[in-house]
Design a protein around this motif. Sequence first.
Motif, PDB file in Angstrom:
ATOM      1  N   SER A  77     -25.287 -10.853 -11.890  1.00 37.28           N
ATOM      2  CA  SER A  77     -24.976 -10.697 -10.473  1.00 37.28           C
ATOM      3  C   SER A  77     -23.715  -9.883 -10.291  1.00 37.28           C
ATOM      4  O   SER A  77     -22.762 -10.024 -11.060  1.00 37.28           O
ATOM      5  CB  SER A  77     -24.776 -12.070  -9.814  1.00 37.28           C
ATOM      6  N   GLU A  80     -21.782  -8.284  -3.593  1.00 38.06           N
ATOM      7  CA  GLU A  80     -22.447  -7.347  -2.676  1.00 38.06           C
ATOM      8  C   GLU A  80     -21.609  -6.105  -2.414  1.00 38.06           C
ATOM      9  O   GLU A  80     -22.100  -4.981  -2.513  1.00 38.06           O
ATOM     10  CB  GLU A  80     -22.760  -8.051  -1.346  1.00 38.06           C
ATOM     11  N   GLN A  83     -21.645  -3.575  -5.390  1.00 28.05           N
ATOM     12  CA  GLN A  83     -22.890  -3.035  -5.915  1.00 28.05           C
ATOM     13  C   GLN A  83     -22.925  -1.521  -5.727  1.00 28.05           C
ATOM     14  O   GLN A  83     -22.330  -0.980  -4.799  1.00 28.05           O
ATOM     15  CB  GLN A  83     -24.080  -3.704  -5.240  1.00 28.05           C
ATOM     16  N   GLY A  84     -23.609  -0.854  -6.649  1.00 34.63           N
ATOM     17  CA  GLY A  84     -23.722   0.595  -6.583  1.00 34.63           C
ATOM     18  C   GLY A  84     -22.527   1.324  -7.169  1.00 34.63           C
ATOM     19  O   GLY A  84     -22.425   2.544  -7.046  1.00 34.63           O
ATOM     20  N   ASN A 115     -36.402  -7.502  -5.297  1.00 33.17           N
ATOM     21  CA  ASN A 115     -35.029  -7.121  -5.640  1.00 33.17           C
ATOM     22  C   ASN A 115     -35.015  -5.685  -6.165  1.00 33.17           C
ATOM     23  O   ASN A 115     -34.915  -5.426  -7.369  1.00 33.17           O
ATOM     24  CB  ASN A 115     -34.440  -8.092  -6.667  1.00 33.17           C
ATOM     25  N   GLY A 116     -35.123  -4.749  -5.239  1.00 36.61           N
ATOM     26  CA  GLY A 116     -35.222  -3.337  -5.597  1.00 36.61           C
ATOM     27  C   GLY A 116     -34.037  -2.812  -6.383  1.00 36.61           C
ATOM     28  O   GLY A 116     -34.204  -2.009  -7.305  1.00 36.61           O
ATOM     29  N   LYS A 117     -32.820  -3.246  -6.027  1.00 35.79           N
ATOM     30  CA  LYS A 117     -31.633  -2.769  -6.750  1.00 35.79           C
ATOM     31  C   LYS A 117     -31.686  -3.184  -8.220  1.00 35.79           C
ATOM     32  O   LYS A 117     -31.396  -2.382  -9.103  1.00 35.79           O
ATOM     33  CB  LYS A 117     -30.354  -3.306  -6.104  1.00 35.79           C
ATOM     34  N   ALA A 118     -32.052  -4.432  -8.471  1.00 36.71           N
ATOM     35  CA  ALA A 118     -32.123  -4.914  -9.849  1.00 36.71           C
ATOM     36  C   ALA A 118     -33.236  -4.195 -10.610  1.00 36.71           C
ATOM     37  O   ALA A 118     -33.042  -3.788 -11.762  1.00 36.71           O
ATOM     38  CB  ALA A 118     -32.343  -6.423  -9.881  1.00 36.71           C
ATOM     39  N   THR A 120     -34.407  -1.233 -10.135  1.00 36.02           N
ATOM     40  CA  THR A 120     -33.955   0.135 -10.431  1.00 36.02           C
ATOM     41  C   THR A 120     -33.035   0.137 -11.642  1.00 36.02           C
ATOM     42  O   THR A 120     -33.175   0.982 -12.540  1.00 36.02           O
ATOM     43  CB  THR A 120     -33.247   0.739  -9.202  1.00 36.02           C
ATOM     44  N   LEU A 121     -32.102  -0.795 -11.686  1.00 38.96           N
ATOM     45  CA  LEU A 121     -31.174  -0.891 -12.820  1.00 38.96           C
ATOM     46  C   LEU A 121     -31.940  -1.147 -14.117  1.00 38.96           C
ATOM     47  O   LEU A 121     -31.756  -0.435 -15.112  1.00 38.96           O
ATOM     48  CB  LEU A 121     -30.156  -2.015 -12.589  1.00 38.96           C
ATOM     49  N   HIS A 124     -33.993   1.792 -15.246  1.00 35.14           N
ATOM     50  CA  HIS A 124     -33.108   2.850 -15.759  1.00 35.14           C
ATOM     51  C   HIS A 124     -32.771   2.607 -17.234  1.00 35.14           C
ATOM     52  O   HIS A 124     -32.640   3.555 -18.013  1.00 35.14           O
ATOM     53  CB  HIS A 124     -31.830   2.917 -14.921  1.00 35.14           C
TER      54      HIS A 124
END
Length: 158
Positions: A77, A80, A83-84, A115-118, A120-121, A124
């Motif tokens: 985690s 917020e 993030q990024g 959980n799109g951000k996770a 993507t990570l 990657h």
Amino acid sequence: MSAVLAPRVEILPIGHGDIDQMLEVEQGVYPFPWTRGNFVDSIAAGYSSWGCRVAGQLVGYYVLMLALDEAHLLNLSVAERRQGMGFGARLLRHAMSGARRGGATTLLLEVRPSNGKALTLYRHFGFQQIGVRRAYYEAEMGREDALVLRHALTEDSA
């Protein structure tokens, strides 16, 4: 001419004294966060728990369970507002390296499809979906599946 120094970023072991800060991050990013008991139990069980600090402030963490030649990333985690900024990638690299040092050849994790951000990570870093755990997570309207992701740990995998 003045030099602007970037704040120091450190990844350090975390323990019971860090749980309040971990809960603050956790509750800020998940609608159904881990509880104090989840963190207490994980630390008491000896799971590998590391936090990323910027100028002393906890901005993220992970909890990793090692079992024989397999590691399971139980939680990763990042606050917020942080993030990024690369902290998730930094923590994931650290977890992968630690898992390899601990003898793991594979790293597994579950992630919500929402959980799109996770996702993507993890994509990657080369994680591949190997399964689905039906109705794994609590959700606003019932339950949400978990995608099971796997990554083969090699010397060049991070």
